[in-house]
Design an enzyme around this catalytic site. Structure first.
Site, PDB file in Angstrom:
ATOM      1  N   GLU A  15      -3.754   7.845   7.677  1.00 54.31           N
ATOM      2  CA  GLU A  15      -4.758   6.940   7.124  1.00 54.31           C
ATOM      3  C   GLU A  15      -5.058   5.805   8.104  1.00 54.31           C
ATOM      4  O   GLU A  15      -6.214   5.392   8.273  1.00 54.31           O
ATOM      5  CB  GLU A  15      -4.256   6.388   5.787  1.00 54.31           C
ATOM      6  CG  GLU A  15      -5.315   5.705   4.954  1.00 54.31           C
ATOM      7  CD  GLU A  15      -4.805   5.276   3.588  1.00 54.31           C
ATOM      8  OE1 GLU A  15      -5.583   4.619   2.857  1.00 54.31           O
ATOM      9  OE2 GLU A  15      -3.652   5.577   3.243  1.00 54.31           O
ATOM     10  N   GLU A  74       2.140   1.778  -3.491  1.00 62.96           N
ATOM     11  CA  GLU A  74       1.094   2.331  -4.365  1.00 62.96           C
ATOM     12  C   GLU A  74       0.990   3.848  -4.203  1.00 62.96           C
ATOM     13  O   GLU A  74       0.789   4.585  -5.169  1.00 62.96           O
ATOM     14  CB  GLU A  74      -0.241   1.653  -4.054  1.00 62.96           C
ATOM     15  CG  GLU A  74      -1.433   2.206  -4.813  1.00 62.96           C
ATOM     16  CD  GLU A  74      -2.574   2.570  -3.881  1.00 62.96           C
ATOM     17  OE1 GLU A  74      -3.012   3.742  -3.906  1.00 62.96           O
ATOM     18  OE2 GLU A  74      -3.028   1.684  -3.129  1.00 62.96           O
ATOM     19  N   HIS A  75       1.125   4.344  -2.977  1.00 61.05           N
ATOM     20  CA  HIS A  75       1.151   5.793  -2.745  1.00 61.05           C
ATOM     21  C   HIS A  75       2.385   6.429  -3.381  1.00 61.05           C
ATOM     22  O   HIS A  75       2.310   7.475  -4.025  1.00 61.05           O
ATOM     23  CB  HIS A  75       1.179   6.078  -1.241  1.00 61.05           C
ATOM     24  CG  HIS A  75      -0.157   6.063  -0.588  1.00 61.05           C
ATOM     25  ND1 HIS A  75      -0.567   7.045   0.295  1.00 61.05           N
ATOM     26  CD2 HIS A  75      -1.187   5.190  -0.667  1.00 61.05           C
ATOM     27  CE1 HIS A  75      -1.779   6.771   0.732  1.00 61.05           C
ATOM     28  NE2 HIS A  75      -2.175   5.646   0.169  1.00 61.05           N
ATOM     29  N   HIS A  93       0.831  -1.205   0.000  1.00 65.40           N
ATOM     30  CA  HIS A  93       0.000   0.000   0.000  1.00 65.40           C
ATOM     31  C   HIS A  93       0.863   1.252   0.000  1.00 65.40           C
ATOM     32  O   HIS A  93       0.576   2.227  -0.712  1.00 65.40           O
ATOM     33  CB  HIS A  93      -0.925  -0.023   1.222  1.00 65.40           C
ATOM     34  CG  HIS A  93      -1.691   1.234   1.419  1.00 65.40           C
ATOM     35  ND1 HIS A  93      -1.320   2.196   2.338  1.00 65.40           N
ATOM     36  CD2 HIS A  93      -2.801   1.701   0.803  1.00 65.40           C
ATOM     37  CE1 HIS A  93      -2.174   3.201   2.284  1.00 65.40           C
ATOM     38  NE2 HIS A  93      -3.086   2.927   1.370  1.00 65.40           N
TER      39      HIS A  93
END
Length: 404
Positions: free
Chosen positions: A109, A32-33, A29
């Site tokens: 997040e 991906e950022h 993740h």
């Protein structure tokens, strides 16, 4: 898709959080950022400005077994979309200062997910279902697991995760096949395969999680072990789930909300992974009635498993699922995403006509057979988040499923 003036492009990778060990939890993740912070000759602002300058939009998502990058744009934008997406997956900058800055963003997040009860309760249930496995860890990871990620480590993880032999490019809408194939060869055909991140077989462990928090409503998740993505009985599970809690006419909505007023929100769902899956129920309820609701959820699963659906229920569920297929066919984004996923799982796309035929072929006896397998496992994973008075809901569900 004749007559359209837009395209949808999906680059899907057969890899995600499941492939991580505990020390790398959340790295897929984070990666991906990070690719959006700079790739090829583009900085972070260049990436979005180039796409939006042609009326497009760009997004990405990381799951347990798949990472996807998507562009929606006007007809004629395919060369730009393919270049941008190729740069993201193969040529990200991964600047050290951006890595550290993005760790702080992901930390927020993680905090947001914890502060959202109807998000966090699913993480709790997932941890119980697959304890000790990649499927049982949060996709976002933790602040501690993200801390060691530096440029060299993240670059190595990118090469292992985004290997071209694990990748599918799917395009739908106003696209010509010849142009697509030429662009795919140009932007994706030269990349060399790399040793890929693997994953160990998963097993449904089950268990009970409780977290007492001073909020108004209890958030409840109940899960049972179920079918994997390649199981030929998957259309049966989809019908079972729809009848159980897929809409306002479903059993759970009618019995829990309409008849007893136990919940405002309640629904059933299924998640499928490569080798297994889960059937789940989510509900929000008053704490003092949570055990009653848990007992009712288990009772409805057992009743549907034992007696099967009525003719009317089965016909409704087939109509709903088939309508979903045809509606998705009218959306370029739905088509590109679905076809990419099907190719990763099955090696080739599956037509909507074939999918609809498989749904229509299922019988009440098929649903009873799958339902009895669900009920017979003796294992469940439950999560309860909310006032202390709701704490016994997980046990109530487990005991009813076990016949006690």
């Amino acid at each position: 898709m004749p007559g359209l003036r837009t395209i949808a492009v999906t680059v899907a990778v057969n890899g995600g959080a499941r492939m991580e060990d505990e020390s790398r939890s959340g790295w897929s993740h984070l990666l991906e950022h990070l690719v959006f912070k700079g790739a090829g000759d583009m900085g972070a602002r260049d990436i979005v400005e180039r796409v939006e300058a042609e009326g497009g939009s760009i997004n990405a998502a990381t799951g347990y077994e798949r990472t996807s990058f998507d562009v929606r744009a006007l007809k004629g934008s395919l060369p730009l979309a393919m270049q941008v997406l190729s740069d993201l997956v193969f040529r990200p900058t991964l600047a050290p200062d951006e890595i550290e800055r993005e760790k702080d963003v992901v930390a927020q997040e993680i905090a947001e997910a914890f502060d959202t009860p109807d998000d966090h309760v699913f993480e709790m249930a997932q941890t119980q279902a697959f304890a000790g496995h990649g499927l049982g860890r949060p996709i976002l990871g933790s602040i501690a697991s993200l801390a060691p990620a530096d440029r060299a480590a993240v670059s190595d993880w990118r090469a292992r995760l985004y290997s071209p032999d694990r990748m599918v490019v799917a395009v739908s809408g106003a696209v010509e096949e010849g142009e697509l194939l030429a662009l795919a060869e140009s932007w994706f055909g030269q990349a060399a395969a790399t040793p890929s991140a693997g994953s160990s077989p998963a097993a449904f462990a089950g268990g009970e999680a409780r977290l007492a928090r001073k909020i108004e409503q209890a958030n409840l998740v109940f899960q049972l072990p179920s079918l994997g993505a390649r199981d030929p009985r998957l259309p049966v599970l989809r019908l079972f789930t729809e009848i159980l809690g897929g809409g306002m006419a479903s059993r759970l909505f009618q019995s829990a909300r309409e008849d007893r007023g136990l919940a405002y929100a309640i629904d059933a769902y299924h998640e499928t992974y490569d080798d297994l899956g889960v059937l789940g129920v989510y509900a929000g309820a008053a704490a003092e009635r949570s055990r009653e609701l848990a007992d009712l959820c288990a009772a409805e699963i057992l009743d549907l498993a034992e007696k099967g659906p009525t003719d009317q229920e089965l016909a409704r569920a087939k109509a709903v699922l088939n309508a979903g297929l045809w509606m998705a066919d009218e959306s370029p984004a739905s088509r590109s995403g679905r076809l990419a996923g099907q190719t990763l799982v099955f090696g080739a796309p599956v037509s909507s006509e074939d999918s609809a035929a498989r749904i229509d072929a299922q019988t009440a006896a098929d649903l009873r057979e799958v339902g009895r397998d669900l009920a017979a496992s003796g294992r469940s994973a439950t999560a309860v988040l909310g006032p202390r008075a709701a704490g016994g809901a997980g046990r109530a569900f487990r005991e009813r499923m076990a016949g006690r």
